[in-house]
Design a protein around this motif. Structure first.
Motif, PDB file in Angstrom:
ATOM      1  N   SER A  99       0.628  -0.900  -0.139  1.00 48.68           N
ATOM      2  CA  SER A  99      -0.211   0.096  -0.238  1.00 48.68           C
ATOM      3  C   SER A  99       0.959   0.968   0.125  1.00 48.68           C
ATOM      4  CB  SER A  99      -1.081   0.354   1.126  1.00 48.68           C
ATOM      5  OG  SER A  99       0.030   0.598   2.502  1.00 48.68           O
ATOM      6  N   GLU A 100       0.312   2.717  -0.442  1.00 47.32           N
ATOM      7  CA  GLU A 100       0.784   3.593  -0.597  1.00 47.32           C
ATOM      8  C   GLU A 100       1.126   3.895   1.045  1.00 47.32           C
ATOM      9  OE1 GLU A 100      -1.853   5.822  -1.617  1.00 47.32           O
ATOM     10  OE2 GLU A 100      -2.604   5.434  -3.113  1.00 47.32           O
ATOM     11  N   ARG A 101       0.427   3.837   2.497  1.00 47.69           N
ATOM     12  CA  ARG A 101       1.408   4.103   3.353  1.00 47.69           C
ATOM     13  C   ARG A 101       3.261   3.052   3.030  1.00 47.69           C
ATOM     14  NH1 ARG A 101      -1.054   7.435   7.050  1.00 47.69           N
ATOM     15  NH2 ARG A 101      -2.815   6.742   5.920  1.00 47.69           N
ATOM     16  N   ALA A 122       5.799   3.666   1.838  1.00 47.32           N
ATOM     17  CA  ALA A 122       5.985   4.859   1.991  1.00 47.32           C
ATOM     18  C   ALA A 122       7.214   4.399   3.543  1.00 47.32           C
ATOM     19  CB  ALA A 122       4.855   5.575   2.396  1.00 47.32           C
ATOM     20  N   GLU A 123       6.866   4.034   4.410  1.00 50.43           N
ATOM     21  CA  GLU A 123       7.205   3.327   5.956  1.00 50.43           C
ATOM     22  C   GLU A 123       8.794   2.942   5.381  1.00 50.43           C
ATOM     23  OE1 GLU A 123       5.090   1.743   8.548  1.00 50.43           O
ATOM     24  OE2 GLU A 123       3.095   3.265   8.350  1.00 50.43           O
ATOM     25  N   ASN A 128       8.078  10.075   1.945  1.00 47.75           N
ATOM     26  CA  ASN A 128       6.298  10.569   2.257  1.00 47.75           C
ATOM     27  C   ASN A 128       5.745   9.799   1.349  1.00 47.75           C
ATOM     28  OD1 ASN A 128       7.570  12.936   3.134  1.00 47.75           O
ATOM     29  ND2 ASN A 128       7.405  13.898   2.241  1.00 47.75           N
ATOM     30  N   ARG A 129       4.069  10.055   1.713  1.00 51.91           N
ATOM     31  CA  ARG A 129       3.439   9.266   0.939  1.00 51.91           C
ATOM     32  C   ARG A 129       3.113   9.775  -0.441  1.00 51.91           C
ATOM     33  NH1 ARG A 129      -2.981   8.355   3.190  1.00 51.91           N
ATOM     34  NH2 ARG A 129      -3.508   7.258   1.058  1.00 51.91           N
ATOM     35  N   SER A 130       3.372  11.113  -0.595  1.00 45.45           N
ATOM     36  CA  SER A 130       3.332  11.310  -1.698  1.00 45.45           C
ATOM     37  C   SER A 130       4.158  10.991  -2.839  1.00 45.45           C
ATOM     38  CB  SER A 130       2.964  12.905  -1.782  1.00 45.45           C
ATOM     39  OG  SER A 130       4.609  13.169  -0.941  1.00 45.45           O
ATOM     40  N   VAL A 176       5.165   8.477  -3.089  1.00 44.64           N
ATOM     41  CA  VAL A 176       4.787   6.460  -3.184  1.00 44.64           C
ATOM     42  C   VAL A 176       3.387   6.475  -4.526  1.00 44.64           C
ATOM     43  CG1 VAL A 176       4.317   4.551  -2.825  1.00 44.64           C
ATOM     44  CG2 VAL A 176       5.915   5.240  -1.619  1.00 44.64           C
ATOM     45  N   VAL A 177       2.964   8.157  -4.393  1.00 40.31           N
ATOM     46  CA  VAL A 177       1.716   7.965  -4.682  1.00 40.31           C
ATOM     47  C   VAL A 177       1.819   8.641  -6.936  1.00 40.31           C
ATOM     48  CG1 VAL A 177      -0.505   9.566  -5.565  1.00 40.31           C
ATOM     49  CG2 VAL A 177      -0.223   8.702  -3.874  1.00 40.31           C
TER      50      VAL A 177
END
Length: 478
Positions: free
Chosen positions: A38-40, A43-44, A49-51, A53-54
């Protein structure tokens, strides 16, 4: 996922992530229908940042590599290769990765505007079509029909043309050479490319003038060269600066435009020419002498070229017909030691199998004809009239806002604005007003300068062009 993005890499993080996943899909690390983190979660894992990965997932989705479904996540596409096992290349990525750098965006913008819009063109470095010897060409073609061979020729170019050039440079430039030491190129630009590609390697230090036309050329950066700038004053570059850079960085080559330099219009003094040649001999530094303008001398006096003063074979001399006859002929040449010329000729042969026969024939007929000297006299007169008009217009309209030196040859006038200004805004406003000029920032390190070129613009349009520039400057200052 043990991989981590390289934060020292200039490539954006999101693109590094997209590259990694795309490569993983190609190698089978991520098979079709694989659910990506998942994006979150990603990112971790990557500590971004999650953005970021988006953006990476959206990049992959745009290529059809992954599918994104709201509420379900991101999976590797089951139809990567399409129904017919085809994929569309990611051309944007190829364009970014190519080793040959594009022109600066400002250069591309100016060219596009002058081609597509009816601007008064004081940016282009080519001559006005009215200054081409069109009638003389027509006479040559009618009086002396071409009967030559249209196949591949000698890699160094037509021997007949090289013999004519040898005679030409001896008469006009006092350069003693022969056809074995001459290479015909597609203008001076190709000559520079061949020299950089064949005689230098990534990491080599080179010295160029500041400001300089070379400053705007991507070829030096494409080749991975380290560029050191020699400030130009009213007498050209200072030899002491060359000594300083060589002792500190070991300069491998120096590029000079000694006569009516682009963009400043300055002439390298005779004393400094001698000093630079002595330093070249002392340190073994080759000099690339780019000489497109010396024959445009308004008083008819042609200065001694560095090549004519070179007793050691240290100078590679470049010239062309682009600034004195017609740019479209694409006839330039390099004069240097025979073994160097042969190396450059071998590289040129790999690129284009040798120069086109017909323009070489036309150039040979014109250079060796009774038309050449009267044409040069005509060209000098016309360019001097244009120079005089632009000087008059600048003094009338911008005398309190601009300073400049008056060139005695060539096609460029270099101006410095007295008050600081945003060059990009001035360029945009100038284009909006209908005048194209070249901001000094793309030619050198000094701020607040502009290059006005008077070779392309018609003399009847020069005053209006300066009026438009003046209006643009006033608008920016408000």
């Amino acid at each position: 996922m043990n991989w981590k993005p390289d934060r020292t890499n200039k490539r954006p993080i999101y693109k590094q992530i997209a590259d990694y996943i795309e490569q993983g899909i190609s190698t089978g690390l991520f098979s079709p229908e694989t659910m990506l983190p998942s994006e979150r979660a990603l990112a971790e894992m990557l500590q971004v940042n999650r953005s970021t990965v988006v953006a990476a997932y959206e990049d992959l989705q745009s290529m059809g590599i992954v599918e994104r479904k709201k509420g379900s996540g991101t999976i590797v596409s089951t139809d990567i290769w399409g129904v017919e096992h085809r994929r569309i290349p990611n051309w944007s990525r190829y364009l970014e990765r190519g080793s040959f750098l594009p022109n600066l965006p400002v250069v591309q913008r100016i060219r596009k505007e002058t081609q597509e819009n009816d601007l008064i063109n004081m940016a282009s470095g080519e001559l006005s079509p009215r200054l081409f010897p069109n009638e003389q060409f027509q006479r040559i073609l009618s009086e002396r029909p071409f009967t030559g061979y249209l196949g591949y020729d000698d890699p160094q170019g037509s021997e007949e043309l090289r013999d004519t050039i040898a005679t030409h440079v001896k008469e006009y430039k006092k350069i003693n050479t022969d056809s074995s030491s001459i290479l015909i190129t597609s203008g001076a630009q190709q000559a520079l490319h061949l020299i950089v590609q064949c005689l230098l390697k990534p990491g080599d230090a080179v010295a160029i003038e500041d400001p300089s036309y070379c400053y705007s050329l991507p070829i030096f950066h494409t080749a991975g060269l380290k560029i050191y700038r020699l400030p130009v004053d009213s007498h050209g570059v200072n030899p002491d600066d060359l000594v300083h850079f060589h002792k500190k960085h070991r300069i491998r080559m120096i590029f000079l435009n000694p006569d009516y330099q682009n963009p400043t219009g300055t002439v390298l003094s005779m004393e400094r020419r001698k000093q630079i040649l002595n330093l070249s001999a002392e340190y073994g530094i080759p000099i690339i002498e780019d000489d497109p303008y010396s024959l445009t001398s308004f008083d008819g006096v042609v200065n001694s070229t560095l090549k004519s003063m070179d007793d050691n074979g240290n100078v590679l001399y470049i010239s062309s017909l682009s600034k004195i006859i017609a740019s479209g002929l694409r006839i330039g040449w390099v004069i240097g030691p025979a073994k160097v010329v042969q190396r450059l000729a071998d590289a040129k042969q790999q690129v284009d199998f040798g120069h086109s026969i017909f323009p070489q024939w036309v150039a040979n007929q014109f250079l060796g004809s009774e038309y050449f000297h009267p044409h040069i006299h005509f060209l000098r007169k016309q360019l001097k009239q244009r120079r005089n008009q632009i000087v008059l217009s600048l003094k009338q309209l911008l005398d309190d806002k601009i300073s400049f030196s008056i060139p005695n040859g060539g096609i460029h006038l270099w101006c410095k604005l007295i008050e600081p200004i945003d060059e990009q805004k001035l360029l945009e406003e100038s284009i909006r007003k209908g005048i194209a000029i070249v901001p000094g920032g793309i030619l050198g390190s000094e701020k607040g300068c502009q290059r006005f070129t008077y070779g392309r613009v018609e003399i009847s349009s020069i005053h209006e062009g300066i009026e438009r520039f003046s209006e643009a400057l006033i608008n920016i200052e408000k």
